[in-house]
Design an enzyme around this catalytic site. Structure first.
Site, PDB file in Angstrom:
ATOM      1  N   GLU A 115       0.854  -1.183   0.000  1.00 56.42           N
ATOM      2  CA  GLU A 115       0.000   0.000   0.000  1.00 56.42           C
ATOM      3  C   GLU A 115       0.894   1.237   0.000  1.00 56.42           C
ATOM      4  OE1 GLU A 115      -3.616   2.139   2.515  1.00 56.42           O
ATOM      5  OE2 GLU A 115      -3.028   0.084   2.992  1.00 56.42           O
ATOM      6  N   ASP A 161       4.986   4.993   3.476  1.00 55.20           N
ATOM      7  CA  ASP A 161       4.663   6.414   3.561  1.00 55.20           C
ATOM      8  C   ASP A 161       5.875   7.147   4.119  1.00 55.20           C
ATOM      9  OD1 ASP A 161       3.239   8.933   3.790  1.00 55.20           O
ATOM     10  OD2 ASP A 161       1.381   7.803   3.952  1.00 55.20           O
ATOM     11  N   ASP A 197      -1.479  12.224  -4.196  1.00 60.91           N
ATOM     12  CA  ASP A 197      -1.502  13.645  -4.528  1.00 60.91           C
ATOM     13  C   ASP A 197      -1.826  13.802  -6.011  1.00 60.91           C
ATOM     14  OD1 ASP A 197      -0.899  16.366  -5.048  1.00 60.91           O
ATOM     15  OD2 ASP A 197       0.561  16.397  -3.426  1.00 60.91           O
ATOM     16  N   LYS A 225      -1.938  21.142 -10.990  1.00 60.04           N
ATOM     17  CA  LYS A 225      -1.420  22.093 -11.965  1.00 60.04           C
ATOM     18  C   LYS A 225      -0.712  21.359 -13.103  1.00 60.04           C
ATOM     19  CE  LYS A 225      -0.821  25.808  -8.572  1.00 60.04           C
ATOM     20  NZ  LYS A 225       0.130  26.719  -7.901  1.00 60.04           N
ATOM     21  N   ASP A 260     -10.310  11.124  -5.642  1.00 61.11           N
ATOM     22  CA  ASP A 260     -11.513  11.956  -5.680  1.00 61.11           C
ATOM     23  C   ASP A 260     -11.296  13.162  -6.584  1.00 61.11           C
ATOM     24  OD1 ASP A 260      -9.746  13.385  -4.068  1.00 61.11           O
ATOM     25  OD2 ASP A 260     -11.341  14.200  -2.806  1.00 61.11           O
ATOM     26  N   THR A 308     -12.001   6.336   3.933  1.00 61.12           N
ATOM     27  CA  THR A 308     -10.947   6.990   4.696  1.00 61.12           C
ATOM     28  C   THR A 308     -11.422   8.360   5.177  1.00 61.12           C
ATOM     29  OG1 THR A 308      -9.966   8.110   2.793  1.00 61.12           O
ATOM     30  CG2 THR A 308      -9.225   5.854   3.239  1.00 61.12           C
ATOM     31  N   ARG A 309     -10.695   8.904   6.153  1.00 58.50           N
ATOM     32  CA  ARG A 309     -11.001  10.242   6.633  1.00 58.50           C
ATOM     33  C   ARG A 309     -10.893  11.255   5.493  1.00 58.50           C
ATOM     34  NH1 ARG A 309      -7.169  12.580  11.255  1.00 58.50           N
ATOM     35  NH2 ARG A 309      -7.722  10.554  12.126  1.00 58.50           N
ATOM     36  N   PHE A 310      -9.856  11.116   4.679  1.00 62.65           N
ATOM     37  CA  PHE A 310      -9.659  12.002   3.538  1.00 62.65           C
ATOM     38  C   PHE A 310     -10.824  11.885   2.555  1.00 62.65           C
ATOM     39  CE2 PHE A 310      -8.145  12.941  -0.718  1.00 62.65           C
ATOM     40  CZ  PHE A 310      -7.491  14.147  -0.547  1.00 62.65           C
ATOM     41  N   GLU A 311     -11.287  10.641   2.327  1.00 66.22           N
ATOM     42  CA  GLU A 311     -12.389  10.427   1.391  1.00 66.22           C
ATOM     43  C   GLU A 311     -13.672  11.066   1.910  1.00 66.22           C
ATOM     44  OE1 GLU A 311     -14.590   6.709  -0.942  1.00 66.22           O
ATOM     45  OE2 GLU A 311     -13.013   6.329   0.521  1.00 66.22           O
TER      46      GLU A 311
END
Length: 241
Positions: free
Chosen positions: A71, A96, A146, A150, A182, A219-222
């Site tokens: 992952e 990570d 990420d 741009k 997303d 996920t929290r981000f999702e």
């Protein structure tokens, strides 16, 4: 942050000269809580892996003979710990560079009694290229990387033809590459890059995006993205023989 030789290294490649690549990530500096620090101090010697570009990993030894899923990018580790708990027969090597997230995932795994999680510190491309044998992975997950929105930064996106070719070389036949984002333009980019690969086939019946599988937790981000009206896209491709 940690005494020498204790906890994850600030730069695992220090003293070596790994091939320079365009980084797809930005190191994030934020405060490590007491609980995260204690987890790193106690568990890193047993469950931590430094991505130094020198060590050839024996995944059977590292994860007790389990099939291993890599992952890349796990945030604070909540979803990773949940997937590990739901599938204890599979080993998860979670890579990570975010020290608080590393500590939090170790804390969650320890609290839940999980022994099928290992945390890798450093550049996942270096891990794939230099430290993992060919056809050694049962799966690869890249959730919410990420998007580098741009145009001048698109070269920094992780999902590129060269990365997909490298990933294919490390995945066993039949293994899955599962991406989620997303950011709609990045989702389209991912689909185009993966469709162009001769090493993978899209598992979605219509050849497009896949429904979110039940085994991928929110996920929290999702949740934050969904609250902003973002549409989450999953892409699940299978490695061809």
């Amino acid at each position: 942050m940690f005494p020498p030789g204790v906890g994850p290294a600030a730069d695992p490649t220090e003293g070596t000269a790994p091939e320079r690549t365009i980084r797809s990530f930005q190191p994030r500096r934020s405060r490590v809580t007491h609980a995260q620090r204690q987890a790193l101090l106690a568990l890193w010697p047993r469950w931590g892996v430094e991505i130094d570009g020198r060590t050839r990993l024996d995944l059977d030894e590292l994860l007790d003979g389990r099939p291993v899923v890599l992952e890349i990018g796990f945030g604070m580790g909540e979803a990773t710990a949940e997937m590990a708990a739901a599938d204890p027969a599979t080993g998860i090597l979670a890579a990570d560079v975010h020290t608080p997230g590393q500590g939090n995932l170790l804390r969650l795994a320890d609290r839940a009694g999980l022994d099928n999680v290992r945390v890798a510190n450093g550049d996942a491309i270096l891990l794939l290229r230099e430290m993992l044998p060919e056809r050694s992975l049962a799966g690869l997950r890249v959730f919410f990387p990420d998007p580098w929105p741009k145009k001048r930064h698109h070269k920094r996106r992780l999902i590129q033809p060269a990365f997909v070719a490298l990933a294919a070389s490390r995945l066993a036949p039949g293994a899955t590459l599962h991406c989620a984002t997303d950011w709609e333009p990045y989702a389209e980019w991912m689909l185009e890059v993966l469709d162009a690969s001769e090493d993978f086939v899209n598992t979605a019946p219509d050849g497009g995006f896949a429904p979110r599988p039940a085994n991928r937790p929110l996920t929290r981000f999702e949740r934050q993205g969904l609250a902003k009206g973002h549409r989450v896209r999953d892409l699940i491709f299978r490695r061809l023989p």
